[in-house]
Design an enzyme around this catalytic site. Structure first.
Site, short mmCIF file in Angstrom:
data_model
loop_
_atom_site.label_atom_id
_atom_site.label_comp_id
_atom_site.label_asym_id
_atom_site.label_seq_id
_atom_site.Cartn_x
_atom_site.Cartn_y
_atom_site.Cartn_z
CB SER A 46 41.65 39.40 37.65
OG SER A 46 42.18 39.11 38.92
CE LYS A 77 40.34 37.98 41.46
NZ LYS A 77 41.57 38.74 41.46
CB VAL A 107 48.09 40.51 36.20
CG1 VAL A 107 47.57 41.24 37.56
CG2 VAL A 107 47.84 38.65 36.58
CE1 TYR A 141 41.30 33.46 41.87
CE2 TYR A 141 43.66 32.64 42.17
CZ TYR A 141 42.62 33.64 41.97
OH TYR A 141 43.00 34.99 41.86
CE1 TYR A 185 41.81 43.00 40.19
CE2 TYR A 185 43.39 44.21 38.83
CZ TYR A 185 42.60 43.00 39.09
OH TYR A 185 43.03 42.20 38.38
N1 GLN Z 1 45.55 34.32 38.59
C1 GLN Z 1 46.11 35.92 39.40
C2 GLN Z 1 46.47 35.92 40.92
O1 GLN Z 1 45.66 35.08 41.37
C3 GLN Z 1 45.19 36.64 39.04
C4 GLN Z 1 44.96 38.18 39.60
C5 GLN Z 1 44.68 39.31 38.38
O2 GLN Z 1 44.41 39.19 37.36
N2 GLN Z 1 44.66 40.54 38.89
O3 GLN Z 1 47.33 36.31 41.24
#
Ligand code: GLN
Length: 303
Positions: A60, A63, A257, A188, A239
């Site tokens: 993430s 992002k 994650v 993505y 988050y």
């Molecule tokens: N690639 C992961 C997903 O889309 C990224 C989520 C994350 O790092 N929180 O679920």
């Protein structure tokens, strides 16, 4: 500073055992939750401790990269016409957007649904070109021309990422994705699988800390975009843990994650963290602890 980082890291090592590696992307379950690293980049020099050079996938933390390039390509107002900036208070992969049609102000670019939408705003004549531009931009802002994707993680998420697929079709149904959903998801998934180290994240953080100017004095990101991004990171980069993080650490940051956290202290430093044991919200447990201690010792909080 190296001594400080080493001491903080050793004091926080025990927290690695309080976290669990992400396993909803099967390939990520192979990570070793006992690994822990930190890298601090400043205009005066670099400092590091632990497993700072161990590669992991950006997840993430891509992002903010989507958001930056979308803002550079289209301007902040255009981006804000497509997604909101209010913290959702929901998990990063939430799907309970119970509207007949999605409302843009409910879609935050730091959670999956908003990030997929913003990825689609990056200008390109094809999704191959979109991926290429995003990867090149990531190389530029990390200062690492050798970045590449982890094919195993990419394949693993592509195979199992049905919730993201559902989110993307929800966006398509509301007219928020223009072209092929599957091709955009491919961009993505591939970008979430870019392999980075703490150093790459710290360099990205330092660029944001310097509001878009690199150490050679070259402007890489317009100042207003860097300020915008830092504000979004402060309110929603962690988050549904962003409020708590603001009170205990108090700097713009983004987690993934894969166990990474990219943080920046405006005017002072960029910080890259790695420790793949996550809490229930998907944030690195030992990573947050290290940032808490560092913030306390160096008085980093912007508040
Ligand atoms: N690639 C992961 C997903 O889309 C990224 C989520 C994350 O790092 N929180 O679920």
């Amino acid at each position: 500073m190296n001594e400080t980082l080493k001491r903080i890291l050793e004091n926080c090592r025990r927290y690695t055992l309080n976290g669990h590696v992400a396993d909803y992307i099967p390939e990520l379950a192979k990570a070793n939750r006992e690994e822990i690293g930190i890298f601090v980049a400043t205009a005066e020099g670099d400092y590091c401790a632990g497993d700072w050079d161990k590669p992991f996938t950006i997840q993430s933390i891509v992002k903010p990269i989507f958001l930056m390039l979308a803002a550079i390509d289209n301007g902040i107002d255009f981006v804000k016409d497509h997604v909101g900036v209010e913290a959702t208070g929901k998990p990063f992969n939430a799907i309970d957007y119970a509207e007949p049609l999605l409302l843009k102000e409910h879609i935050n670019p730091m959670v999956n649904i908003g990030a997929i939408a913003v990825c689609g705003l990056v200008k390109a004549s094809s999704n191959e070109e979109r991926f290429r531009r995003l990867l090149d931009f990531t190389k530029k802002i990390t200062g690492n021309p050798l970045l590449e994707i982890d094919k195993e993680v990419y394949e693993s998420e592509k195979k199992t990422g049905n919730k993201n697929r559902a989110l993307a079709y929800l966006l398509k149904n509301s007219g928020m994705i223009y072209g092929s959903v599957e091709e955009l998801l491919d961009v993505y998934f591939a970008m979430c699988s870019v392999k980075v180290t703490c150093k790459d994240l710290a360099n990205m953080g330092l660029l944001l800390a310097n509001r878009g100017v690199d150490l050679c004095g070259e402007r890489i990101i317009p100042r207003e975009d860097a300020v915008f991004l830092n504000a979004v990171l402060t309110t929603s980069g962690m988050y549904d843990g962003s409020g708590e993080f603001a009170t205990t650490v108090g700097i713009p940051a983004k987690s993934g994650v894969g166990g990474g956290i990219m943080a920046d202290c405006p005017g002072r430093m960029g910080i890259g963290i790695y420790s793949p044991g996550l809490d229930k919200k998907g944030n690195s447990v030992a990573g947050i602890k290290m940032l808490e201690k560092l913030s306390e010792e160096l008085e980093l909080s912007i508040f």
